[in-house]
Design an enzyme around this catalytic site. Sequence first.
Site, PDB file in Angstrom:
ATOM      1  CE  LYS A   1     -14.877  30.031  92.818  1.00 44.89           C
ATOM      2  NZ  LYS A   1     -15.998  30.776  92.068  1.00 44.89           N
TER       3      LYS A   1
ATOM      4  CB  SER B   1     -18.120  28.150  89.813  1.00 42.92           C
ATOM      5  OG  SER B   1     -18.272  29.668  90.610  1.00 42.92           O
TER       6      SER B   1
ATOM      7  CB  SER C   1     -20.364  29.931  91.749  1.00 40.21           C
ATOM      8  OG  SER C   1     -20.908  29.915  90.887  1.00 40.21           O
TER       9      SER C   1
HETATM   10  N1  GLN Z   1     -23.834  27.867  88.028  1.00 37.55           N
HETATM   11  C1  GLN Z   1     -24.144  29.463  87.642  1.00 37.55           C
HETATM   12  C2  GLN Z   1     -23.484  29.622  85.997  1.00 37.55           C
HETATM   13  O1  GLN Z   1     -22.865  28.826  86.138  1.00 37.55           O
HETATM   14  C3  GLN Z   1     -23.756  30.002  88.861  1.00 37.55           C
HETATM   15  C4  GLN Z   1     -22.391  30.340  88.830  1.00 37.55           C
HETATM   16  C5  GLN Z   1     -21.828  31.516  89.468  1.00 37.55           C
HETATM   17  O2  GLN Z   1     -21.979  31.537  90.036  1.00 37.55           O
HETATM   18  N2  GLN Z   1     -20.848  31.469  89.363  1.00 37.55           N
HETATM   19  O3  GLN Z   1     -23.147  31.437  85.334  1.00 37.55           O
END
Ligand code: GLN
Length: 489
Positions: free
Chosen positions: A76, A151, A175
């Site tokens: 990532k 994400s 995410s």
């Molecule tokens: N969707 C959540 C956010 O927007 C979690 C994102 C994540 O786990 N990095 O914060």
Amino acid sequence: MHQLTIAEIIRGLREREFSSVEITRQLLTRIEQLDGDLNSFISVTAESALRQAESADQRLAAGDAPALCGVPIAHKDIFCTRGTRTSCGSKMLDNFVPPYDAHVVEQLQAAGIVSLGKTNMDEFAMGSSNETSYYGPVRNPWNPGHVPGGSSGGSAAAVAAQLVPGATATDTGGSIRQPAALTGTTGLKPTYGRVSRWGMIAFASSLDQGGPIARTAEDVAYLLSAMAGHDPRDSTSLNRPVPDFTATLGDDIRGLRIGVPKEYFSEGLNPDAAARVQDALKEYERLGAELVEISLPHTHLAVPAYYVIAPAEASANLSRFDGVRYGYRCENPADLRDLYMRSRGEGFGEEVKRRILVGAYALSAGYYDAYYNKAQQVRRLIKQDFVQAFGQVDVIMGPTAPNPAFRLNEKTDDPVAMYLEDIYTISANLAGLPAMSLPCGQVNGLPVGLQVIGNYLDEARMLNVAHQYQQATDWHRASAPFAQTAGEQ
Ligand code: GLN
């Protein structure tokens, strides 16, 4: 060769059916041919991948190579990679080439893996659909009109499209698990502290945790065994032995007590997705486990608490991007103030700015007690719910996400609808618990994920429990239409 799992690649390399250079070449060709449509990679590092593959082949020939030696994966683009641009999905870091590797990258490199490149992601890991990336959205290999989740949408989509057998990812509020659920892959967020955050670009430091996405629990076990470990450069890194997570996959799960929280089957849950999760629970009963209804009474407070704590920490973490030391700098600044304001104004996207504003507000004098302190108190209650539940059960199971993959642009104008994607995943981050998602069925041709939450440091059991399900069922083997139709080599 692209259909092979990590476990199969490990065997193939050792039995000399193919070399690391051969499989690396094939996957690089596949990425070149297919990723234009998918957009799961931000950078492809073909040259260094082939160099790594060559030296992996030498180690394999010498006969003392670690398990993952020669296996291609992707990182990532939140993990710093020395000499390779690390953008975190943001214009702010579009030109950032780190002078060092993240601990996770070092660990996997020491294990001999080959890195094919850096995967797309929501900007600074803020999002649930990959649509906030500066590099454009990623498409879901099951249906290109749908999002892959976020994400870590690039990592999940690349694995589901069989461009790589596994990838690293991070999970602050879901995410790893939510994109795994939406792409029919298997992903695990470890116990907070299990995997070092050194060199992993910070979003919300008390919640961020790195982990793997792959196609099977067995593959996740291989990757996690190499990624995890103590690192004194991360002050929250746990100094605990890391077991070989593949060693206990075959353990018998008869008598396993599975907690099923009634709050996880509430009205926001898609009824068809709920039915698939119920089917999975029945399968576990057939395997000899016992279902126990439990209650996690503060579940409804998780999303509101998270959306105070995560933005508060993000507003502090992201203050380092000031246009001075690294990253984006505006053209022709009039003075220092103008440099700060325009560099940040032009370098950050809308969702990131929203989080910084919310966070700075929640932390400001006069509001700190009402918002931040209150959210921390709620966080404690959520953690206590779990501590109590784990007094009665071994693991907790429920849905990963409230619905299968939604359409591109369906939720971009409604941040709260997007935030509710993580209604079942956020609690584990707030409590610091390990949790994973594995495919357990489909609705209208789109995958559904089963979430397994474990007790602290109980990743080995979670992986065993997931592997036993995957021995008895085939959902993890279902391949996305994109992976099947595209360029057979
Ligand atoms: N969707 C959540 C956010 O927007 C979690 C994102 C994540 O786990 N990095 O914060």
